[in-house]
Enzyme design. Structure first.
Site, PDB file in Angstrom:
ATOM      1  CE  LYS A  13      -1.942  -1.106   3.975  1.00  0.00           C
ATOM      2  NZ  LYS A  13      -1.220  -2.347   4.308  1.00  0.00           N
ATOM      3  NE  ARG A  87      -4.340  -1.201  10.032  1.00  0.00           N
ATOM      4  CZ  ARG A  87      -3.275  -0.657   9.431  1.00  0.00           C
ATOM      5  NH1 ARG A  87      -3.336   0.564   8.943  1.00  0.00           N
ATOM      6  NH2 ARG A  87      -2.162  -1.335   9.312  1.00  0.00           N
ATOM      7  NE  ARG A 126       7.241  -1.973   6.324  1.00  0.00           N
ATOM      8  CZ  ARG A 126       5.909  -1.976   6.412  1.00  0.00           C
ATOM      9  NH1 ARG A 126       5.176  -1.605   5.367  1.00  0.00           N
ATOM     10  NH2 ARG A 126       5.326  -2.383   7.507  1.00  0.00           N
ATOM     11  NE  ARG A 160       6.165   0.420  10.481  1.00  0.00           N
ATOM     12  CZ  ARG A 160       5.022   0.161   9.857  1.00  0.00           C
ATOM     13  NH1 ARG A 160       4.820   0.607   8.633  1.00  0.00           N
ATOM     14  NH2 ARG A 160       4.090  -0.545  10.448  1.00  0.00           N
ATOM     15  NE  ARG A 171       2.049  -4.446  11.551  1.00  0.00           N
ATOM     16  CZ  ARG A 171       3.253  -4.246  10.997  1.00  0.00           C
ATOM     17  NH1 ARG A 171       4.356  -4.680  11.618  1.00  0.00           N
ATOM     18  NH2 ARG A 171       3.367  -3.624   9.874  1.00  0.00           N
TER      19      ARG A 171
HETATM   20  P1  ADP Z   1       1.343  -1.461   7.650  1.00  0.00           P
HETATM   21  O1  ADP Z   1       1.626  -0.536   6.492  1.00  0.00           O
HETATM   22  O2  ADP Z   1       2.442  -2.419   7.892  1.00  0.00           O
HETATM   23  O3  ADP Z   1      -0.007  -2.100   7.526  1.00  0.00           O
HETATM   24  P2  ADP Z   1       0.811   0.918   9.212  1.00  0.00           P
HETATM   25  O4  ADP Z   1       1.960   1.844   9.144  1.00  0.00           O
HETATM   26  O5  ADP Z   1      -0.369   1.217   8.353  1.00  0.00           O
HETATM   27  O6  ADP Z   1       1.322  -0.552   8.961  1.00  0.00           O
HETATM   28  O7  ADP Z   1       0.292   0.810  10.715  1.00  0.00           O
HETATM   29  C1  ADP Z   1       1.177   0.564  11.787  1.00  0.00           C
HETATM   30  C2  ADP Z   1       0.363   0.449  13.080  1.00  0.00           C
HETATM   31  O8  ADP Z   1      -0.324   1.688  13.335  1.00  0.00           O
HETATM   32  C3  ADP Z   1      -0.740  -0.594  13.044  1.00  0.00           C
HETATM   33  O9  ADP Z   1      -0.259  -1.899  13.382  1.00  0.00           O
HETATM   34  C4  ADP Z   1      -1.710  -0.040  14.100  1.00  0.00           C
HETATM   35  O10 ADP Z   1      -1.244  -0.281  15.415  1.00  0.00           O
HETATM   36  C5  ADP Z   1      -1.624   1.454  13.862  1.00  0.00           C
HETATM   37  N1  ADP Z   1      -2.615   1.911  12.852  1.00  0.00           N
HETATM   38  C6  ADP Z   1      -2.337   2.465  11.633  1.00  0.00           C
HETATM   39  N2  ADP Z   1      -3.461   2.776  10.981  1.00  0.00           N
HETATM   40  C7  ADP Z   1      -4.497   2.417  11.807  1.00  0.00           C
HETATM   41  C8  ADP Z   1      -5.912   2.473  11.696  1.00  0.00           C
HETATM   42  N3  ADP Z   1      -6.514   2.944  10.593  1.00  0.00           N
HETATM   43  N4  ADP Z   1      -6.640   1.999  12.742  1.00  0.00           N
HETATM   44  C9  ADP Z   1      -6.070   1.525  13.846  1.00  0.00           C
HETATM   45  N5  ADP Z   1      -4.734   1.430  14.014  1.00  0.00           N
HETATM   46  C10 ADP Z   1      -3.954   1.878  13.006  1.00  0.00           C
HETATM   47  P1  ADP Z   2       2.261  -1.776   3.250  1.00  0.00           P
HETATM   48  O1  ADP Z   2       2.231  -0.258   3.191  1.00  0.00           O
HETATM   49  O2  ADP Z   2       1.049  -2.395   2.607  1.00  0.00           O
HETATM   50  O3  ADP Z   2       2.496  -2.296   4.628  1.00  0.00           O
HETATM   51  P2  ADP Z   2       4.822  -1.524   1.782  1.00  0.00           P
HETATM   52  O4  ADP Z   2       4.457  -0.728   0.564  1.00  0.00           O
HETATM   53  O5  ADP Z   2       5.548  -0.840   2.865  1.00  0.00           O
HETATM   54  O6  ADP Z   2       3.477  -2.268   2.358  1.00  0.00           O
HETATM   55  O7  ADP Z   2       5.637  -2.817   1.295  1.00  0.00           O
HETATM   56  C1  ADP Z   2       6.218  -3.717   2.233  1.00  0.00           C
HETATM   57  C2  ADP Z   2       7.624  -4.074   1.749  1.00  0.00           C
HETATM   58  O8  ADP Z   2       7.536  -4.840   0.537  1.00  0.00           O
HETATM   59  C3  ADP Z   2       8.481  -2.853   1.419  1.00  0.00           C
HETATM   60  O9  ADP Z   2       9.821  -3.133   1.824  1.00  0.00           O
HETATM   61  C4  ADP Z   2       8.376  -2.712  -0.105  1.00  0.00           C
HETATM   62  O10 ADP Z   2       9.583  -2.158  -0.655  1.00  0.00           O
HETATM   63  C5  ADP Z   2       8.167  -4.152  -0.559  1.00  0.00           C
HETATM   64  N1  ADP Z   2       7.229  -4.252  -1.691  1.00  0.00           N
HETATM   65  C6  ADP Z   2       6.145  -3.472  -1.963  1.00  0.00           C
HETATM   66  N2  ADP Z   2       5.506  -3.885  -3.083  1.00  0.00           N
HETATM   67  C7  ADP Z   2       6.195  -4.983  -3.526  1.00  0.00           C
HETATM   68  C8  ADP Z   2       6.034  -5.887  -4.658  1.00  0.00           C
HETATM   69  N3  ADP Z   2       5.023  -5.761  -5.531  1.00  0.00           N
HETATM   70  N4  ADP Z   2       6.942  -6.892  -4.769  1.00  0.00           N
HETATM   71  C9  ADP Z   2       7.940  -7.041  -3.872  1.00  0.00           C
HETATM   72  N5  ADP Z   2       8.159  -6.230  -2.810  1.00  0.00           N
HETATM   73  C10 ADP Z   2       7.293  -5.215  -2.633  1.00  0.00           C
END
Ligand code: ADP
Ligand code: ADP
Length: 218
Positions: A13, A87, A126, A160, A171
């Protein structure tokens, strides 16, 4: 245009949102980034959210929806990309209200479909630029010049604290239990488009672009 990127942690995302921001002038609204920023600034919201985020659980609906509402004001003319929000069903309803209060509506919900086994590897590999937050991966997306950010040239990177295997499993459980069930809410309005999130970043980007461009020819 207002779109939601939906998918479990590691689905891609943030990678897609950052690209759309750079290529289309849209604005990425990541509640995860907002919460990490609140924590870095030492605000009460950030301090309260820290333990919940470290555990991989969800921060309260009221807190995240308030953060999004604050950020939406002033962005009326630019498209928004909701990344990691909503979410829960309550957040989905809050977002509808936030948008309709501003005379706006959702155009697309893009679900990134991924194989859960691959997510742990994606998340534990990541890292991101410490200055501009550009996303990278140890295997799938290294900077073009070694240890130098493609976007801003910084040589400092960060990881992170919640990107470890144990927290990722929690998660993923939260995603399955609370986030995936909001898809029917959008499906009944014909907003959901699915993308193969297991494809390469370039292929995922092309699939996302095809969906966004379909609105222009409609
Ligand atoms: P990822 O991209 O790996 O899904 P995020 O950066 O979006 O992780 O979120 C990291 C953490 O922040 C989540 O595990 C949660 O604890 C909190 N968080 C982020 N967005 C939300 C949301 N929309 N609702 C509740 N908690 C959230
Ligand atoms: P999210 O925001 O959904 O948690 P990220 O965009 O941060 O996910 O992606 C998670 C990890 O995977 C990052 O290190 C990113 O560089 C890598 N990544 C993202 N998209 C792809 C893909 N299509 N193929 C392989 N690796 C990816």
């Amino acid at each position: 245009m207002n779109i939601i990127l939906l998918g479990p942690p590691g689905a891609g995302k943030g990678t897609q949102a950052a690209r759309l921001e750079a290529q289309r002038g849209m604005v990425q609204l990541s509640t995860g980034d907002m919460l990490r920023q609140a924590l870095a600034q030492g605000t009460p919201v950030g301090i309260q959210a820290k333990a919940v985020m470290d555990a991989g659980a969800l921060v309260s609906d009221a807190i995240v929806s308030a953060l999004v509402g604050e950020r939406l004001d002033g962005l009326e003319e630019r498209g928004s990309i909701f990344d990691g929000y909503p979410r829960t069903r309550a957040q989905a309803e809050a977002l509808d209200q936030l948008l309709s209060d501003r005379g706006r509506a959702l155009d697309f919900v893009i679900e990134l479909e991924v194989d859960e086994d691959a997510l742990v590897e994606r998340i534990t590999g990541r890292f991101s630029c410490a200055v501009c937050n550009a996303p990278y991966h140890d295997i799938y997306k290294l900077p073009k010049v070694e240890e130098t950010c493609d976007k801003c040239g910084s040589r400092e990177f960060k990881r992170r604290p919640d990107d470890n295997e144990a927290t990722v499993r929690t998660r993923l459980g939260e995603y399955r239990a609370k986030t995936a069930p909001i898809l029917p809410y959008y499906e009944q309005r014909g907003l959901v488009h699915r993308v193969d999130g297991m494809a390469s970043v370039e292929e995922v980007s092309a699939q996302v672009d095809a969906i966004l461009d379909s609105s222009i020819s409609d």
